[in-house]
Every structure is written in C-alpha cells, then in structure tokens.
Design a protein around this motif. Structure first.
Motif, short mmCIF file in Angstrom:
data_model
loop_
_atom_site.label_atom_id
_atom_site.label_comp_id
_atom_site.label_asym_id
_atom_site.label_seq_id
_atom_site.Cartn_x
_atom_site.Cartn_y
_atom_site.Cartn_z
N CYS A 1 -0.50 5.64 3.50
CA CYS A 1 -0.96 5.09 2.22
C CYS A 1 -0.76 3.59 2.17
O CYS A 1 0.36 3.10 2.40
CB CYS A 1 -0.23 5.76 1.07
N CYS B 1 1.78 2.75 -1.09
CA CYS B 1 3.22 3.05 -1.11
C CYS B 1 3.81 3.27 0.28
O CYS B 1 5.02 3.44 0.42
CB CYS B 1 3.50 4.27 -2.00
N CYS C 1 1.34 11.76 -1.09
CA CYS C 1 1.58 10.86 -2.22
C CYS C 1 0.41 10.96 -3.20
O CYS C 1 -0.69 11.38 -2.82
CB CYS C 1 1.80 9.42 -1.75
N HIS D 1 -1.48 8.91 -4.39
CA HIS D 1 -2.60 7.96 -4.22
C HIS D 1 -3.72 8.51 -3.35
O HIS D 1 -4.85 8.03 -3.40
CB HIS D 1 -2.07 6.66 -3.60
#
Ligand code: ZN
Ligand code: ZN
Length: 221
Positions: free
Chosen positions: A65, A68, A100, A102
């Motif tokens: 990602c 993050c 995550c 996202h």
C-alpha cells in the motif's frame, strides 16, 4: 521475497486430479459419457478437490500500500497458468487474507516473453503482456496504482497492478479483478450485484509516474 515455499508438488498433483476429473465429467468422445449418477459423484469430487486447491494456494505478498506501507497478501498460483486461479470462470472460492482499508482492487498483466502457453486448455484472461493503468480508476479520489513483478515457475513474469485509496470508494465504481470477466459487489441496499467494466487501458505509463498516481514497488526490498 514472497516465496510460497513448499507446495509445488502438492499443487501439481491437485491440478492434475482436477484435469482428470474434468476429462471424465466432460469426455471429448461422447461414447465415453458416464451415467448421470456417476457424473454427479465426480462433480462433487471435483468441487471438493477444487476447495483443497484454493485452500492450499500460497498467500503471497503481491503489492504494498502506497498510503500506509502495508503489504497486500493474496492467494496466488505462481506455478502455472493451468491452475484454476487463472481461469476466467472464477470457479475458485478463495478466502483472502485481511488487507489494509486502502486496498480497492487488484488487476494485472503477464509477460510471456514470446512463449506460447500451450499448457492452458481453459479460458484464461491473464491480462496484457505489459503493465497498464485504467485511467477511469485513477480518476477516483486519492487513487494510486502500484505495479510489482513476480517471476513465475514457467519463466513468465506476473505484473500485479493494485489500486489503493484513502477515500471510501463505492465498489460499483471499481473494475473486474485480474483474470476475471466480471465483478461482484454489495449494493447500498445490502444485496449483491455484478458488472463488467469496459474501461480503456493506458499503456503509456510515464505521465502517471510523474504525477505519482502510479508507483513501481520492488517486493524484494
Ligand atoms: Zn494501506
Ligand atoms: Zn519480456
């Protein structure tokens, strides 16, 4: 790197059994057609073995990602395009690892380096031979695409292209995932629905690299 470790032999045995079952259920020679009851039993066995295949697929780091830094782990078959993971029919029921918040969708490409994939008998749509972006996805708020690369046992190079955003994106706005013909999503009413995105691909990557909407990530780093 995201080495799946042991499991190749086991996977090859399972894939061979699936091919054999498929041949018996749908014989090329119609004189070999089995009685219905026998076929039903073989179909049950097919789905049992398919479940074993899906459960045993390595969960590999396919991306990272950009927001993050969390690794994106997904079930993946690095041992050959003859594995049902690659089949366009999407028959594998896969339990994916947590990711995550996202992560939005995983697309991909496979560079065959001029090889003809003769092992493939089923309908397989592994994507283009080179990386690409879907401009319509990159128009969504805070969306960033990440391209990585993984060497396959066949000598091909798989190029996962994962999309991440810090914003909440309605799943209907996304795209069918890598190798799939359609995508399923939960509707606002809580039901489920499906769609087929027909968006243009852009192979001219440089402008997106300049704006930071596209990143390359080396998974071995
Ligand atoms: Zn993240
Ligand atoms: Zn090449």
């Amino acid at each position: 790197m995201s080495e799946p470790g042991a499991g190749r032999e086991e996977r090859d045995r399972i894939v061979a059994e699936l091919k054999e079952l498929d041949r018996k259920i749908y014989p090329e020679d119609s004189s070999e057609k089995l009685p219905e009851r026998k076929r039903d039993l073989l179909k049950d066995r097919f789905y049992e073995v398919l479940g074993e295949y899906s459960d045993r697929l390595p969960r590999m780091v396919l991306s990272k990602c950009p927001h993050c830094g969390a690794p994106l782990k997904r079930a993946f078959d690095p041992y050959g395009l003859d594995g049902p993971w690659w089949h366009a029919s999407g028959i594998c029921k896969i339990e994916e690892p947590a990711h995550c918040g996202h992560f939005q969708v995983l697309l991909g490409a496979v560079a065959l380096h001029g090889r003809e994939p003769l092992e493939v008998k089923e309908n397989v749509q592994p994507g283009p031979d080179v990386p690409f972006v879907v401009p319509k996805l990159l128009e969504l708020p805070k969306m960033v695409a990440v391209v990585s690369w993984i060497s396959l046992a066949s000598g091909d190079t798989a190029l996962p292209i994962a999309y991440f955003s810090t914003e909440e994106i309605a799943p209907v706005m996304l795209h069918q995932p890598w190798c799939r013909k359609d995508y399923w999503f939960k509707t606002e009413e809580g039901g489920s629905s499906w769609s087929v995105a027909n968006d243009l691909f852009d192979f001219e990557l440089k402008p997106y690299l300049v704006t930071g909407q596209l990143k390359w990530v080396d998974l071995e780093e």
